[in-house]
Design a protein around this motif. Structure first.
Motif, mmCIF file in Angstrom:
data_model
loop_
_atom_site.group_PDB
_atom_site.id
_atom_site.type_symbol
_atom_site.label_atom_id
_atom_site.label_comp_id
_atom_site.label_asym_id
_atom_site.label_seq_id
_atom_site.Cartn_x
_atom_site.Cartn_y
_atom_site.Cartn_z
ATOM 1 N N ILE A 186 0.834 -1.210 0.000
ATOM 2 C CA ILE A 186 0.000 0.000 0.000
ATOM 3 C C ILE A 186 0.867 1.258 0.000
ATOM 4 O O ILE A 186 0.578 2.243 -0.691
ATOM 5 C CB ILE A 186 -0.946 -0.021 1.221
ATOM 6 C CG1 ILE A 186 -1.974 -1.149 1.077
ATOM 7 C CG2 ILE A 186 -1.653 1.318 1.392
ATOM 8 C CD1 ILE A 186 -2.838 -1.343 2.311
ATOM 9 N N ARG A 187 1.974 1.220 0.776
ATOM 10 C CA ARG A 187 2.860 2.387 0.810
ATOM 11 C C ARG A 187 3.521 2.618 -0.542
ATOM 12 O O ARG A 187 3.645 3.762 -0.998
ATOM 13 C CB ARG A 187 3.919 2.181 1.888
ATOM 14 C CG ARG A 187 4.903 3.341 2.012
ATOM 15 C CD ARG A 187 5.735 3.233 3.262
ATOM 16 N NE ARG A 187 4.912 3.340 4.456
ATOM 17 C CZ ARG A 187 5.414 3.321 5.680
ATOM 18 N NH1 ARG A 187 6.719 3.216 5.870
ATOM 19 N NH2 ARG A 187 4.624 3.420 6.727
ATOM 20 N N GLU A 188 3.944 1.533 -1.207
ATOM 21 C CA GLU A 188 4.549 1.692 -2.539
ATOM 22 C C GLU A 188 3.530 2.270 -3.516
ATOM 23 O O GLU A 188 3.856 3.141 -4.329
ATOM 24 C CB GLU A 188 5.057 0.339 -3.030
ATOM 25 C CG GLU A 188 6.257 -0.186 -2.256
ATOM 26 C CD GLU A 188 6.690 -1.560 -2.742
ATOM 27 O OE1 GLU A 188 6.009 -2.096 -3.653
ATOM 28 O OE2 GLU A 188 7.694 -2.088 -2.219
ATOM 29 N N GLU A 189 2.274 1.764 -3.446
ATOM 30 C CA GLU A 189 1.257 2.311 -4.335
ATOM 31 C C GLU A 189 0.981 3.771 -4.036
ATOM 32 O O GLU A 189 0.764 4.572 -4.950
ATOM 33 C CB GLU A 189 -0.028 1.490 -4.195
ATOM 34 C CG GLU A 189 0.094 0.050 -4.697
ATOM 35 C CD GLU A 189 -1.157 -0.765 -4.407
ATOM 36 O OE1 GLU A 189 -2.057 -0.220 -3.724
ATOM 37 O OE2 GLU A 189 -1.236 -1.924 -4.863
ATOM 38 N N ALA A 190 1.012 4.137 -2.741
ATOM 39 C CA ALA A 190 0.803 5.550 -2.384
ATOM 40 C C ALA A 190 1.933 6.421 -2.904
ATOM 41 O O ALA A 190 1.701 7.536 -3.380
ATOM 42 C CB ALA A 190 0.674 5.682 -0.867
ATOM 43 N N GLN A 191 3.171 5.910 -2.821
ATOM 44 C CA GLN A 191 4.299 6.684 -3.343
ATOM 45 C C GLN A 191 4.192 6.860 -4.859
ATOM 46 O O GLN A 191 4.477 7.935 -5.397
ATOM 47 C CB GLN A 191 5.610 5.985 -2.981
ATOM 48 C CG GLN A 191 5.936 6.040 -1.488
ATOM 49 C CD GLN A 191 7.190 5.283 -1.149
ATOM 50 O OE1 GLN A 191 7.715 4.522 -1.969
ATOM 51 N NE2 GLN A 191 7.691 5.459 0.057
ATOM 52 N N MET A 192 3.763 5.779 -5.550
ATOM 53 C CA MET A 192 3.588 5.904 -6.996
ATOM 54 C C MET A 192 2.470 6.893 -7.325
ATOM 55 O O MET A 192 2.591 7.696 -8.261
ATOM 56 C CB MET A 192 3.288 4.526 -7.585
ATOM 57 C CG MET A 192 4.428 3.527 -7.468
ATOM 58 S SD MET A 192 3.974 1.870 -8.055
ATOM 59 C CE MET A 192 3.604 2.231 -9.764
ATOM 60 N N ALA A 193 1.373 6.838 -6.548
ATOM 61 C CA ALA A 193 0.287 7.795 -6.775
ATOM 62 C C ALA A 193 0.751 9.227 -6.528
ATOM 63 O O ALA A 193 0.368 10.150 -7.245
ATOM 64 C CB ALA A 193 -0.898 7.453 -5.871
ATOM 65 N N ALA B 212 3.832 10.325 -6.909
ATOM 66 C CA ALA B 212 4.676 10.725 -8.042
ATOM 67 C C ALA B 212 3.819 11.111 -9.243
ATOM 68 O O ALA B 212 4.093 12.107 -9.925
ATOM 69 C CB ALA B 212 5.627 9.590 -8.407
ATOM 70 N N ARG B 213 2.744 10.322 -9.491
ATOM 71 C CA ARG B 213 1.856 10.670 -10.616
ATOM 72 C C ARG B 213 1.156 12.005 -10.366
ATOM 73 O O ARG B 213 0.979 12.808 -11.291
ATOM 74 C CB ARG B 213 0.823 9.560 -10.822
ATOM 75 C CG ARG B 213 1.412 8.263 -11.375
ATOM 76 C CD ARG B 213 0.306 7.326 -11.850
ATOM 77 N NE ARG B 213 -0.565 6.923 -10.756
ATOM 78 C CZ ARG B 213 -0.407 5.854 -10.027
ATOM 79 N NH1 ARG B 213 0.629 5.043 -10.257
ATOM 80 N NH2 ARG B 213 -1.241 5.543 -9.046
ATOM 81 N N ALA B 214 0.755 12.224 -9.113
ATOM 82 C CA ALA B 214 0.098 13.495 -8.794
ATOM 83 C C ALA B 214 1.041 14.675 -8.992
ATOM 84 O O ALA B 214 0.637 15.729 -9.473
ATOM 85 C CB ALA B 214 -0.431 13.466 -7.363
ATOM 86 N N GLN B 215 2.315 14.478 -8.618
ATOM 87 C CA GLN B 215 3.292 15.551 -8.836
ATOM 88 C C GLN B 215 3.476 15.835 -10.320
ATOM 89 O O GLN B 215 3.550 16.987 -10.741
ATOM 90 C CB GLN B 215 4.616 15.180 -8.175
ATOM 91 C CG GLN B 215 4.564 15.191 -6.652
ATOM 92 C CD GLN B 215 5.852 14.721 -6.028
ATOM 93 O OE1 GLN B 215 6.690 14.118 -6.695
ATOM 94 N NE2 GLN B 215 6.025 14.984 -4.745
#
Length: 580
Positions: free
Chosen positions: A334-341, A343-346
């Protein structure tokens, strides 16, 4: 009869031996498990103490960096110190609880100080780094502060030249006083192994022997000390006084940010006691069951049931551990997916900022395209008329002008497509001069409408830097647009672009606007001094530019000049061979 007694004695001996071995195994297992848990808690305590120390020293580093850009400090280095300069430094030192704030000239000599400046000699080794344009830090003796920690920040003048350095020193004794006596015992050693900060005052200035473990006092006899290792853990046996444990788990952590090593001593007596209690409990349980076995065979079934219950508990504990591990894996996913999200948001935020900038420039871009279109129509009609009149040479001239206008519109459309496309975050070879030319072309219409005078000497050769063409273009479009916004209500409107290749590669955007009200907050998200409206910003442009420049390994700084504001972007140089 004798054989039976002998057999009973042998069985009893085997049973007691098994009980002893089992108790020993339980004791070792419990000790190792307890040390692992104690190590985790000690590492957390050490990390917390390290973060606290770094945080307390961080504000002095920030103070040095901020004060290095103070106009009065720059003036003192350029024109000489005055009593007002010392009053400024004393006021800053009092407000920040610093031991001393000093200004050192380019030759390394003390120019002015808030106090006596006695620590300038100890800070000389760190000032040299600041005089080379980098941030210096370190520790050393100070006549006024005792144990002092120094930060030295370079003071830049016009053109990025280093005029001198601003040094901030703080007393380490005041840092460790706030948490002295906290458990467990934590101390921080310098590069030579000497204790500089500790929550146990008796350990201050103790020294680690060369190539050995432990510590020794600066004076007097060596205290009792021994070191051993258990399951990969380092155990110290100490005789250092009643405020330190007799037996402690030793952990260490490097702190390169402040140039120290954090160490902690965690008392292992509770672990030993718990392990002994568990071993004693197991031994007592086994002896009890053994006594019951010798008393009657019925007790054997009770022992079997007890063993079955114990195995069920072990299985339940094992299953609980498996469930915990699965939960930890899910949390990590979940943390990896949050980090990817994130990065996409940035990336989406950067793209939205570019589209917002294009929206603000849409009127000028429409004018830039409409003007050559009207010219193309006019030249085409004239060309038809010239052909009907039998003047092909004039028609050919009109066709050439039509081709020039089409090329101009093609460049505008190409720049718009390049500026608006989604660029991956990677460092490639980019011509900074071309990026600046793109930003100037996108803002040309607005500059012409405002009557802005442009001072810019474009370099004759490409200036290669590491970065991304689209992202760098967005940064400079934002900076130029902000400069134009700042000059809307000014009579004198002059935009100055400077490309400096003397010490690295940096580009400066200077305006004659109203300046920056709060330079220390200008890169914070949602900070804006513009009026709220559809054509104004929401305070994200400079924050996004700051993130883009730092993601490319560069640096962006802002400061006020006597006529306006100046933003400087420093990037990493690149060569054609590196790109290949």
């Amino acid at each position: 009869m004798t054989y039976r007694y002998l057999r009973r004695g042998l069985n009893s001996f085997v049973f007691l031996t098994c009980v002893a071995l089992l108790s020993t195994g339980v004791w070792r297992y419990a000790t190792h498990q307890g040390l692992d848990q104690l190590s985790a808690r000690g590492a957390a305590d050490l990390a917390l103490a390290s973060d606290r120390l770094e945080g307390q020293l961080q504000r002095y580093r920030d103070l040095a960096v901020v004060m290095a850009d103070h106009p009065q400090v720059v003036r003192a280095l350029a024109e000489g110190a005055t009593p007002d300069d010392r009053a400024l430094l004393r006021n800053v030192a009092d407000r920040a609880a610093a031991s001393d704030v000093m200004v050192v000239d380019r030759a390394g000599a003390l120019l002015v100080a808030a106090d006596s400046g006695a620590g300038s000699a100890s800070a000389a080794a760190f000032v040299g780094r600041a005089l080379n344009g980098a941030l210096g830090r370190g520790y050393g003796p100070d006549a006024a502060a005792g144990r002092a920690y120094f930060y030295a920040a370079p003071v830049f003048g016009a053109g990025g030249r280093v005029l001198g350095a601003l040094v901030v020193s703080t007393d380490l004794a005041s840092v460790d006083y706030a948490w002295r006596g906290d458990t467990p015992a934590v101390f921080f050693t310098d590069g030579s192994g000497q204790v500089q900060v500790s929550n146990r005052s008796e350990l201050i200035f103790w020294q680690r022997p060369q190539g050995a473990a432990g510590l020794r006092p600066p004076q007097g006899d060596l205290p009792d000390f021994d070191v051993s290792y258990s399951g990969g853990h380092e155990i110290w046996r100490l005789g250092w006084g009643r405020y330190l444990p007799r037996e402690a788990l030793h952990l260490a952590q490097d702190l390169p940010v402040i140039g120290m090593t954090g160490e902690v001593l965690v008392d292992v007596a509770p672990v030993r006691s718990l392990a002994a209690a568990q071993a004693f409990a197991v031994a007592a349980l086994c002896l009890a069951f053994g006594a019951l076995l010798f008393l009657a065979t019925e007790r054997r079934r009770t022992l079997a049931r007890a063993n079955a219950q114990l195995e069920a508990r072990v299985r339940a504990r094992t299953q609980a551990l498996r469930d915990t591990n699965d939960e930890l894996r899910r949390e990590a996913q979940i943390r990896e997916e949050a980090q990817m999200a994130l990065a996409r948001a940035q990336d989406d935020l950067v793209q939205a900022s570019k589209l917002s900038a294009l929206g603000q420039l849409s009127a000028g871009i429409s004018h830039e395209l409409n003007q050559p279109l009207m010219a193309v129509q006019s030249f085409a009609e004239n060309g038809v008329a010239f052909i009907e009149r039998g003047r092909p040479e004039r028609a050919s001239e009109n066709l050439s002008r039509i081709a020039d206008m089409a090329g101009r519109m093609g460049r505008i459309i190409k720049n718009l497509r390049a500026f608006s496309k989604q660029e991956p975050v990677q460092q490639v070879e980019v011509d900074l001069a071309a990026v600046l030319a793109l930003a100037l072309e996108l803002t040309q219409t607005r500059r012409a409408a405002m009557g802005v005078t442009l001072d810019y000497d474009a370099p004759a050769a490409p200036v290669w830097v590491k970065g991304g063409e689209v992202r760098l273009g967005q940064v400079f479009v934002n900076l130029i647009s902000n400069a134009l916004d700042a000059m809307e209500q000014r009579d004198t409107r002059r935009l100055t672009l400077t490309l400096d290749q003397t010490a690295g590669i940096s580009a400066s955007v200077r305006d004659t606007g109203v300046g920056i009200k709060a330079p220390e907050q200008v890169f914070d998200p949602f900070y804006s001094t513009k009026d709220v409206g559809a054509a104004k910003g929401v305070g994200l442009g400079l924050s996004i530019s700051y993130a883009i420049v730092h993601s490319l390994g560069g640096e962006i700084r802002a400061h006020n000049t006597k006529n306006g504001a100046c933003f400087t972007v420093t990037l990493q140089p690149a060569t054609r061979s590196e790109a290949a």
